[in-house]
Design a protein around this motif. Structure first.
Motif: not given
Length: 444
Positions: A402-404, A414-421, A434-436
């Motif tokens: 993420r970045g703020t 802020s922006v954020e990218l996420g991955q969960k498995r 996957t989330t954004g």
């Protein structure tokens, strides 16, 4: 229009109005604001100097570590400061139901108004927080939920070393899809928790003792499913933990640490819907090394033993080694690294299962790329081993970056990218997600 959404839009209008005028006022007003921001800036200073305990550092948000010029000033209310804040998120989620196949995509808009009141006494402390949250799904409207949170905390200082504190909190939230106890309902399972956490800390030279009580009242709503009603109220319970922590500093910055905790779980119903008695008693003991090297690292690492005994004799009684590590490490004044490790026995109400042994590793990293640009990332790995029932085993991997960007003390994005498995011994329990997220925040 929902109450939370109305509060959110009202908060935005109010915050824009009050943030704009004082931000561009000159002279005496700015001097007054700088003086009023004392308590918030003290938290930032502690973070810069590596003085925050790991738990407090983990609770911080990326905006909390920004320099003083980008910190909110708050409203002066006598001996208190009031910090209003409003966040609006737009999140894309590739698999909102956390299913192994045929994942459904949706866009979620979240409104999050918040008010925090903090004292700025020379001694003692009082703080209160109220937060609402409305999550609105664009396509799958039945997933939309309204959450809320309120807390009141206080600390009474007998002197510089000894104190008594208490935290009272209320949470109204919902279980995430894909969690161990998700009922797979037509709507998310909602719950309410009440928590009381008093503690007393006493220092006798190099020996520091803390006694704490944690009491939690859990109420879970029944969940409508395609097959009828899942009676989640059978999970309603009270949880109690009484703990003693001893720390002896044998070399400046290095301590021996020992902890002992007694636990009780008392369910509201003598038996659950499957005729099982889920009341239990347990304990854990541990010892290890604590570090308090200012401007470098704080925290401790402990190893020990844990055990839980269930009233129902058909349940397996889990036991084994206990481990916990939590550190606030600052390799530079611009970078914070927060590694954590914990192995614990968690509650579950899965059919035939007594509990879940959970082993979790995570690392949170925050870095000030520039004074008003904060980068962050989180990596975590979790192993869940169900005790009894289907003996389901699962591994969960999660990562986010993420970045703020802080425009000024009142506005940030802020922006954020996420991955969960999740990988499970029962394939249908696994999933990829996957989330954004894009966030706009206004604070004063």
């Amino acid at each position: 229009m929902s109450l939370i959404r109305y509060m959110a839009l009202t908060s935005v209008v109010a915050l824009v109005g009050v943030a704009g005028a004082p931000a561009w006022a000159a002279g005496d007003e700015r001097a007054s604001e700088v003086n009023a921001a004392g308590q918030k800036k003290e938290d930032v200073r502690k973070q810069k100097d590596g003085l925050l305990p790991p738990k407090e550092a983990l609770d911080q948000k990326d905006t909390d570590i920004a320099p003083d010029a980008y910190q909110p000033h708050g409203y002066e209310m006598g001996s208190f400061l009031l910090f209003p804040k409003m966040e609006i998120d737009v999140t894309g989620n590739s698999n909102i139901y956390a299913t192994s196949t045929d994942g459904k995509y949706d866009t979620i808009t979240t409104y999050r108004p918040e008010m925090m009141l903090k004292s700025r006494f020379d001694q003692h402390e009082i703080a209160a927080t109220v937060r609402g949250e409305r999550k609105e799904y664009n396509i799958h409207d039945r997933e939309s939920v309204t959450n809320s949170f309120a807390s009141l905390s206080g600390r009474y200082d007998f002197n510089k070393a000894d104190n008594a504190s208490i935290l009272l909190s209320y949470v109204k939230d919902h279980e995430n899809r894909g969690s161990l106890d998700d009922a797979g309902g037509l709507r998310p399972t909602e719950y309410q928790y009440l928590t009381a956490n008093p503690s007393v800390t006493v220092n006798l030279g190099d020996l520091k003792s803390t006694v704490a009580l944690l009491a939690v009242n859990r109420n879970i709503d029944d969940t409508p499913t395609s097959a009828g009603i899942e009676p989640s109220h059978f999970r309603n319970r009270n949880e109690y933990e009484l703990s003693l922590r001893e720390s002896y500093e044998f070399i400046p910055g290095y301590s021996w640490v020992g902890e002992g905790t007694y636990q009780q779980r008392r369910y509201r119903h003598e038996q659950d819907q499957h005729g099982r008695q889920r009341d239990s008693d347990g304990y854990r003991v541990s010892t290890g090394i604590g570090l308090d090297v200012s401007e470098l690292i704080r925290g401790d690492f402990q190893l020990g033993y844990m055990e839980r005994d269930y009233e129902d004799r058909t349940f397996s009684d889990p036991s084994g080694y206990y481990a916990r590590a939590q550190f606030n490490w600052m390799p530079t004044k611009l970078t914070t690294v927060l590694p954590t490790v914990e192995r614990s026995i968690d509650e579950t109400t899965a059919v035939g299962a007594s509990s879940v042994i959970r082993t979790a590793f995570s690392t949170e990293i925050r870095h000030e790329l520039q004074r008003n640009v904060i980068l962050g990332s989180n990596l975590s790995y979790e192993i869940n081993d169900q005790q009894g029932g289907t003996n389901l085993e699962s591994q969960i991997f999660a990562a986010s970056v993420r970045g703020t960007y802080l425009f000024n003390e009142n506005l940030y994005s802020s922006v954020e990218l996420g991955q969960k498995r999740k990988i499970a011994s029962l394939p249908s329990s696994g999933f990829n997600q996957t989330t954004g997220m894009v966030r706009l925040g206004i604070q004063y």
